[in-house]
Design a protein around this motif. Structure first.
Motif, PDB file in Angstrom:
ATOM      1  N   LEU A  90       0.829  -1.203   0.000  1.00  0.00           N
ATOM      2  CA  LEU A  90       0.000   0.000   0.000  1.00  0.00           C
ATOM      3  C   LEU A  90       0.866   1.257   0.000  1.00  0.00           C
ATOM      4  O   LEU A  90       0.567   2.229  -0.692  1.00  0.00           O
ATOM      5  N   GLU A  91       1.950   1.225   0.781  1.00  0.00           N
ATOM      6  CA  GLU A  91       2.867   2.366   0.804  1.00  0.00           C
ATOM      7  C   GLU A  91       3.500   2.592  -0.571  1.00  0.00           C
ATOM      8  O   GLU A  91       3.592   3.729  -1.037  1.00  0.00           O
ATOM      9  N   ILE A  92       3.882   1.510  -1.227  1.00  0.00           N
ATOM     10  CA  ILE A  92       4.486   1.620  -2.558  1.00  0.00           C
ATOM     11  C   ILE A  92       3.468   2.143  -3.560  1.00  0.00           C
ATOM     12  O   ILE A  92       3.759   3.056  -4.343  1.00  0.00           O
ATOM     13  N   GLU A  93       2.270   1.595  -3.537  1.00  0.00           N
ATOM     14  CA  GLU A  93       1.215   2.011  -4.472  1.00  0.00           C
ATOM     15  C   GLU A  93       0.858   3.483  -4.280  1.00  0.00           C
ATOM     16  O   GLU A  93       0.626   4.200  -5.255  1.00  0.00           O
ATOM     17  N   ALA A  94       0.831   3.943  -3.030  1.00  0.00           N
ATOM     18  CA  ALA A  94       0.486   5.341  -2.733  1.00  0.00           C
ATOM     19  C   ALA A  94       1.695   6.271  -2.848  1.00  0.00           C
ATOM     20  O   ALA A  94       1.556   7.474  -2.659  1.00  0.00           O
ATOM     21  N   LYS A  95       2.857   5.694  -3.126  1.00  0.00           N
ATOM     22  CA  LYS A  95       4.105   6.457  -3.220  1.00  0.00           C
ATOM     23  C   LYS A  95       4.436   7.182  -1.908  1.00  0.00           C
ATOM     24  O   LYS A  95       4.889   8.323  -1.895  1.00  0.00           O
ATOM     25  N   LEU A  96       4.193   6.480  -0.806  1.00  0.00           N
ATOM     26  CA  LEU A  96       4.542   7.002   0.516  1.00  0.00           C
ATOM     27  C   LEU A  96       5.964   6.586   0.866  1.00  0.00           C
ATOM     28  O   LEU A  96       6.434   5.531   0.406  1.00  0.00           O
ATOM     29  N   PRO A  97       6.648   7.365   1.697  1.00  0.00           N
ATOM     30  CA  PRO A  97       7.960   6.918   2.177  1.00  0.00           C
ATOM     31  C   PRO A  97       7.827   5.593   2.939  1.00  0.00           C
ATOM     32  O   PRO A  97       6.784   5.318   3.544  1.00  0.00           O
ATOM     33  N   ALA A  98       8.874   4.794   2.889  1.00  0.00           N
ATOM     34  CA  ALA A  98       8.860   3.499   3.548  1.00  0.00           C
ATOM     35  C   ALA A  98       8.530   3.643   5.029  1.00  0.00           C
ATOM     36  O   ALA A  98       8.984   4.574   5.690  1.00  0.00           O
ATOM     37  N   LYS A  99       7.723   2.742   5.528  1.00  0.00           N
ATOM     38  CA  LYS A  99       7.328   2.627   6.940  1.00  0.00           C
ATOM     39  C   LYS A  99       6.383   3.734   7.429  1.00  0.00           C
ATOM     40  O   LYS A  99       6.029   3.754   8.593  1.00  0.00           O
ATOM     41  N   THR A 100       5.968   4.646   6.558  1.00  0.00           N
ATOM     42  CA  THR A 100       5.085   5.734   6.990  1.00  0.00           C
ATOM     43  C   THR A 100       3.748   5.190   7.480  1.00  0.00           C
ATOM     44  O   THR A 100       3.297   5.514   8.574  1.00  0.00           O
ATOM     45  N   LEU A 101       3.114   4.372   6.664  1.00  0.00           N
ATOM     46  CA  LEU A 101       1.824   3.794   7.044  1.00  0.00           C
ATOM     47  C   LEU A 101       1.988   2.816   8.204  1.00  0.00           C
ATOM     48  O   LEU A 101       1.173   2.783   9.122  1.00  0.00           O
ATOM     49  N   ALA A 102       3.054   2.043   8.182  1.00  0.00           N
ATOM     50  CA  ALA A 102       3.295   1.083   9.258  1.00  0.00           C
ATOM     51  C   ALA A 102       3.435   1.788  10.609  1.00  0.00           C
ATOM     52  O   ALA A 102       2.840   1.369  11.605  1.00  0.00           O
ATOM     53  N   HIS A 103       4.204   2.869  10.634  1.00  0.00           N
ATOM     54  CA  HIS A 103       4.369   3.620  11.884  1.00  0.00           C
ATOM     55  C   HIS A 103       3.055   4.259  12.322  1.00  0.00           C
ATOM     56  O   HIS A 103       2.748   4.305  13.515  1.00  0.00           O
ATOM     57  N   HIS A 129       0.431  13.071   2.716  1.00  0.00           N
ATOM     58  CA  HIS A 129       0.391  11.609   2.736  1.00  0.00           C
ATOM     59  C   HIS A 129      -1.046  11.104   2.659  1.00  0.00           C
ATOM     60  O   HIS A 129      -1.321  10.112   1.984  1.00  0.00           O
ATOM     61  N   LEU A 130      -1.958  11.792   3.356  1.00  0.00           N
ATOM     62  CA  LEU A 130      -3.372  11.411   3.275  1.00  0.00           C
ATOM     63  C   LEU A 130      -3.882  11.527   1.837  1.00  0.00           C
ATOM     64  O   LEU A 130      -4.590  10.647   1.357  1.00  0.00           O
ATOM     65  N   ASP A 131      -3.522  12.620   1.173  1.00  0.00           N
ATOM     66  CA  ASP A 131      -3.962  12.831  -0.206  1.00  0.00           C
ATOM     67  C   ASP A 131      -3.461  11.727  -1.139  1.00  0.00           C
ATOM     68  O   ASP A 131      -4.131  11.372  -2.104  1.00  0.00           O
ATOM     69  N   MET A 132      -2.292  11.175  -0.850  1.00  0.00           N
ATOM     70  CA  MET A 132      -1.745  10.100  -1.686  1.00  0.00           C
ATOM     71  C   MET A 132      -2.319   8.741  -1.298  1.00  0.00           C
ATOM     72  O   MET A 132      -2.518   7.877  -2.152  1.00  0.00           O
ATOM     73  N   LEU A 133      -2.604   8.538  -0.011  1.00  0.00           N
ATOM     74  CA  LEU A 133      -3.028   7.232   0.486  1.00  0.00           C
ATOM     75  C   LEU A 133      -4.507   6.940   0.257  1.00  0.00           C
ATOM     76  O   LEU A 133      -4.876   5.828  -0.120  1.00  0.00           O
ATOM     77  N   ILE A 134      -5.357   7.915   0.492  1.00  0.00           N
ATOM     78  CA  ILE A 134      -6.803   7.659   0.463  1.00  0.00           C
ATOM     79  C   ILE A 134      -7.295   7.103  -0.866  1.00  0.00           C
ATOM     80  O   ILE A 134      -8.055   6.135  -0.878  1.00  0.00           O
ATOM     81  N   PRO A 135      -6.876   7.644  -2.030  1.00  0.00           N
ATOM     82  CA  PRO A 135      -7.349   7.046  -3.287  1.00  0.00           C
ATOM     83  C   PRO A 135      -6.980   5.565  -3.437  1.00  0.00           C
ATOM     84  O   PRO A 135      -7.749   4.779  -3.990  1.00  0.00           O
ATOM     85  N   VAL A 136      -5.842   5.174  -2.897  1.00  0.00           N
ATOM     86  CA  VAL A 136      -5.436   3.762  -2.947  1.00  0.00           C
ATOM     87  C   VAL A 136      -6.337   2.932  -2.027  1.00  0.00           C
ATOM     88  O   VAL A 136      -6.798   1.849  -2.405  1.00  0.00           O
ATOM     89  N   LEU A 137      -6.613   3.438  -0.835  1.00  0.00           N
ATOM     90  CA  LEU A 137      -7.470   2.707   0.096  1.00  0.00           C
ATOM     91  C   LEU A 137      -8.902   2.588  -0.421  1.00  0.00           C
ATOM     92  O   LEU A 137      -9.568   1.583  -0.170  1.00  0.00           O
ATOM     93  N   VAL A 138      -9.378   3.608  -1.139  1.00  0.00           N
ATOM     94  CA  VAL A 138     -10.727   3.572  -1.707  1.00  0.00           C
ATOM     95  C   VAL A 138     -10.869   2.384  -2.654  1.00  0.00           C
ATOM     96  O   VAL A 138     -11.916   1.735  -2.704  1.00  0.00           O
ATOM     97  N   ASP A 139      -9.793   2.061  -3.373  1.00  0.00           N
ATOM     98  CA  ASP A 139      -9.816   0.887  -4.270  1.00  0.00           C
ATOM     99  C   ASP A 139     -10.051  -0.413  -3.512  1.00  0.00           C
ATOM    100  O   ASP A 139     -10.486  -1.402  -4.092  1.00  0.00           O
ATOM    101  N   PHE A 140      -9.764  -0.415  -2.221  1.00  0.00           N
ATOM    102  CA  PHE A 140      -9.937  -1.611  -1.396  1.00  0.00           C
ATOM    103  C   PHE A 140     -11.144  -1.513  -0.458  1.00  0.00           C
ATOM    104  O   PHE A 140     -11.232  -2.248   0.517  1.00  0.00           O
ATOM    105  N   GLY A 141     -12.047  -0.567  -0.733  1.00  0.00           N
ATOM    106  CA  GLY A 141     -13.277  -0.487   0.023  1.00  0.00           C
ATOM    107  C   GLY A 141     -13.329   0.556   1.119  1.00  0.00           C
ATOM    108  O   GLY A 141     -14.313   0.625   1.857  1.00  0.00           O
ATOM    109  N   TYR A 142     -12.299   1.359   1.233  1.00  0.00           N
ATOM    110  CA  TYR A 142     -12.294   2.416   2.256  1.00  0.00           C
ATOM    111  C   TYR A 142     -13.288   3.507   1.878  1.00  0.00           C
ATOM    112  O   TYR A 142     -13.384   3.904   0.725  1.00  0.00           O
TER     113      TYR A 142
END
Length: 103
Positions: A57-70, A82-95
């Motif tokens: 998910l971090e790679i797909e959203a182009k987030l720095p490594a361990k950002t989502l994990a932390h 980071h939210l702007d990059m992550l949310i569209p990816v999560l929406v693809d998975f039902g978020y």
């Protein structure tokens, strides 16, 4: 420099009101962001954590490594970029985001 008392009072009133409006706007932005962050944490149930790779998910959203994990472990918050990059990816998975602009 001499400033007339009435002008000074008007200027102080303007500055106070402007400052209060800016604070209210910042509080609204902060409230929406906090709601979104809590919503993302609730999205990651045990089952989803088993099925979805946080690293992928971090790679797909182009987030720095361990950002989502932390973030998921409570060590760090996500910033608005980071939210702007992550949310569209999560929406693809039902978020379902709090803010409808991501749909």
């Amino acid at each position: 420099m001499f400033i007339h008392m009435k002008r000074l009072k008007k200027l102080n009133h303007f500055v106070k009101n402007t400052h209060l409006n800016i604070q209210k706007t910042e509080l609204n932005i902060g409230f929406n962001m906090n709601s979104e962050l809590k919503n993302i944490q609730q999205f990651f149930t045990e089952r989803r954590l088993r099925c979805l790779s946080v690293k992928s998910l971090e790679i797909e959203a182009k987030l720095p490594a361990k950002t989502l994990a932390h973030f998921l472990k409570g060590r760090r918050l996500l910033n608005s970029e980071h939210l702007d990059m992550l949310i569209p990816v999560l929406v693809d998975f039902g978020y379902k985001p709090v803010d409808e602009q991501f749909l």
